[in-house]
Design an enzyme around this catalytic site. Sequence first.
Site, PDB file in Angstrom:
ATOM      1  N   ALA A 349      36.393  27.419 -30.022  1.00  0.00           N
ATOM      2  CA  ALA A 349      36.371  28.180 -31.267  1.00  0.00           C
ATOM      3  C   ALA A 349      35.276  27.618 -32.166  1.00  0.00           C
ATOM      4  O   ALA A 349      34.818  26.502 -31.971  1.00  0.00           O
ATOM      5  CB  ALA A 349      37.721  28.091 -31.979  1.00  0.00           C
ATOM      6  N   GLU A 351      34.024  27.464 -36.423  1.00  0.00           N
ATOM      7  CA  GLU A 351      34.541  27.661 -37.772  1.00  0.00           C
ATOM      8  C   GLU A 351      33.619  28.422 -38.713  1.00  0.00           C
ATOM      9  O   GLU A 351      33.765  28.288 -39.927  1.00  0.00           O
ATOM     10  CB  GLU A 351      34.846  26.289 -38.389  1.00  0.00           C
ATOM     11  N   ASN A 352      32.680  29.222 -38.195  1.00  0.00           N
ATOM     12  CA  ASN A 352      31.773  29.977 -39.068  1.00  0.00           C
ATOM     13  C   ASN A 352      32.509  30.429 -40.328  1.00  0.00           C
ATOM     14  O   ASN A 352      33.569  31.039 -40.249  1.00  0.00           O
ATOM     15  CB  ASN A 352      31.262  31.233 -38.364  1.00  0.00           C
ATOM     16  N   HIS A 384      42.825  23.858 -37.111  1.00  0.00           N
ATOM     17  CA  HIS A 384      41.593  23.071 -37.129  1.00  0.00           C
ATOM     18  C   HIS A 384      40.461  23.887 -37.770  1.00  0.00           C
ATOM     19  O   HIS A 384      39.760  23.406 -38.663  1.00  0.00           O
ATOM     20  CB  HIS A 384      41.243  22.660 -35.693  1.00  0.00           C
ATOM     21  N   GLU A 385      40.295  25.117 -37.319  1.00  0.00           N
ATOM     22  CA  GLU A 385      39.184  25.929 -37.832  1.00  0.00           C
ATOM     23  C   GLU A 385      39.390  26.273 -39.311  1.00  0.00           C
ATOM     24  O   GLU A 385      38.431  26.315 -40.080  1.00  0.00           O
ATOM     25  CB  GLU A 385      39.021  27.210 -37.006  1.00  0.00           C
ATOM     26  N   HIS A 388      38.427  23.431 -41.495  1.00  0.00           N
ATOM     27  CA  HIS A 388      36.971  23.367 -41.646  1.00  0.00           C
ATOM     28  C   HIS A 388      36.464  24.239 -42.791  1.00  0.00           C
ATOM     29  O   HIS A 388      35.371  24.008 -43.304  1.00  0.00           O
ATOM     30  CB  HIS A 388      36.283  23.842 -40.363  1.00  0.00           C
TER      31      HIS A 388
HETATM   32 ZN   LIG Z   1      35.865  21.259 -35.479  1.00  0.00          ZN
END
Ligand SMILES: [Zn+2]
Length: 862
Positions: A349, A351-352, A384-385, A388
């Site tokens: 994945a 995180e844009n 997690h994303e 971010h």
């Molecule tokens: Zn990361």
Amino acid sequence: MPLKFGTSKAIAIAFGVLTVSSIGGMFTMIILFKAQTQNITMTPPPTPSPTTLAPPPNMRLPKSLVPQKYEISLAVHLYTKIIEEGNGSNPNITTPNQTMIFTGNSTVHFQCAQRTMSIFLNSRNLNVSSPVVLNENTKRNIKVSGLQHYDDESDFLKIELMDALEAEGNYSLFLSFHGEVSDNLEALYLSRYTDGDKRIFIAATNLQPTDARKVFPCFDEPDMKAVFKLTIFHRRETIALGNAAPYERNIIDDEWQRTTFRETPKMSTYLFAFTVVDDSFKFVTSPESNTDRVEINTYARPEAIDAGHTDYARDIARKLLRFYESQFEMKYSMGKIDQLALPDLYPAAMENWGLITYQEGFLLYQEGVSSLLHKEDIATVIAHELAHQWFGNEVTMKWWNDLWLNEGIATYLSYSAVDSVEPTFNIVSPDALASSHPLSPPSKAINTTDDILGMFDSISYSKGAIVLRMLANHVGEVVFNKGLQNQYRGHKAVRNTDDIAGFMNPWITQSGYPVITINTTNGQVYQKQFLFNNTAIHKEAFITKNGEWILANIDCTGYYRVNYNPENWERLLAQLQTNRHSIPLLNRGQLIDDAFNLARAKLVNVTLALNSTLFLTNETTFLPWESAVRNLEYFILMFDRSEVYGPMQVSLLAIKLACSNGLPECVEMAKQKYAAWMESNNTNSIHPNLRSEIYCQAVAAGEKEEWEFAWDMYQTSSDTSEKEQLRRALSCTKKIWLLSRYLDYTLDPEKIRLMDVASTIYYIAQNSAGQALAWNFIRANWDYVSQGDGAMLIAGVTSRFSTEFELEELMRFQDYDLGGATRAVALAIEQTQVNIQWVKENKDDVLQWFEQKTSSVRQKEY
Ligand SMILES: [Zn+2]
């Protein structure tokens, strides 16, 4: 991005060797992000020269220009839908003819901080033309005298000017460019799938760390943040998504439309993202209450949406966002979040900011088919994303050498977030037991894209998270969260930073981790740096008598190993055998892990380490098992091609077959259940949580038929979780020719998607029957297989190398064009040298122990 395979544990071991870490300091975390927006230090312009052999002294952009805002227009010419007619062997591909080109132009507005006659940007694989430089204060153009592309690793695009840019002046640079959509998962790339007679294409971006320069010329360094205003021209039957919400959509003609997006907040180039998907793509919207201001939409192929596979991601994303907003006392600032499931993406994945992309397997969940473990993986990756979006996106490490700050914080936070919104998971950070790695090399050591790619290993994720967990424990959860909030706001930390620095510095600035040695006979406590000096820290009342024992580092909140005098070890191990519940669960795993690692460092006898696993036959909890399996696998693979093959293999089997508890009956059970599935005409009654183990055991014990059945199911299944388990199970066969065939399949993207190549070979290498095959295979096909992640492959495939022959092969491998895997190969060489030495010193003791234990098992059996 999250860890690349989703599970870090196996990979973490590959980096067992400790190398020298350097500057850092925990409180850099607290002040770092402030620094990046102020105090932009002036570095002299680079002086690379194509006539000298030495690399340019500095691959970093000069900081004489400070970007403010990009206005980018991109036309993606791709068709997203191509229909095949006719029969399968002779398809008649109807119009249109696919086209991979993209064209564009950009205007970057910037301020001049230091007088200069040239503009340096990054650009790669782009055909750039028509530069126009404007003085925005006087509205006059400045003549351009040259446009030069550096033919080296700097990826510099230099625009030479007739007149100087003056300090504090405001300027803009216009450029036209065109490039090609890539077919190898990087930059602006193609993802595809088939839907009946239709071939569907998606254009997606993945720019971390240094691929933004392949989409538009830019100042491609994380601290050179700017606002982005994007316009996409795309085909009529497609949808364009960007970081920010769309602002306007216009039809241009029969073929084209235009989507214009709102301006983003200031952000790093690597977070820039957009996608063009077929208009058959659907989305679901996360539930909203009155207080929610952020719209969260989850996009996927229509079948997945219709079947409800996005429902879990839709719901948990909202819960997680609310958790973070209250935890940080800070609202999410972009206004919208799109989560998009892509058929092809590497890593798992990304995180844009505002447009988070996922592999389908890390977003889609099917109740009743996916395992609980898979559900946890999805929750953890989404958490997690989303973490971010604050740590990484809003506040960002200054340079890639400090990647661990981004990844360590996101990893740390994801566990507490999932624990809060899914308390029944009882999630424990698996990384609490991982091996140690260096965290933060000096920024000057990280220059080229290859250097930067080398930072994306488990070090930055696991050790970062562990160190933060320790800090949280030291200062208390409340203070720690305040610290994160303050860091986020750019304010001073609540606690005296000197205290924190004093506490944290040794953990980051020194290599490895310390060993605390407690001697319960004379009461001494020593702290020994794992590789270096040895100092007594204090003498206190650690003397025990009458069989008392001492256990240090309760619940493993400290990032260090503990060694004891032999008497205390013996009492602890006896305690594990007779009354293991008196020792906390995490410590049970930690004792095994410490014992094995101390044995490797020659601080305890290797038989003590082996004895530490004996209590496991009574253990029903997964965690200590995991440590034992991990350590024993290491043993097995150290020896299994040599003279000690038999007893070791028996022992591994005993543990692996446990299904959680060590019963060989498990194989029989697996075979029966799998056979029932094969005969059932596609009715799978195996419980989702057991499928992974049962598939693997059945394929391992089975013949060609079992393997081919799994392969057919893999190819026809539309469920991502099921596909993942099958892809892994296929690597479990003991038949060399099947493993070899499976390796060949990885070269065909129609069989194994490019994003899955590295992990498939990795799985095969974990199988002792496949390790040598995999190693030969990656060398023979390096150019293709290293596209995904060469460093990860090397770490996985070589992690158990322990012979001189393997060492020589590795040395020779250094002559290949290794790219981002250079560092991984150097580490593998170091690790192999350590392993060879270790085998030499311990072989006899280990052999003896196993012969003794297995003979006692045999006596019991007969
Ligand atoms: Zn990361």
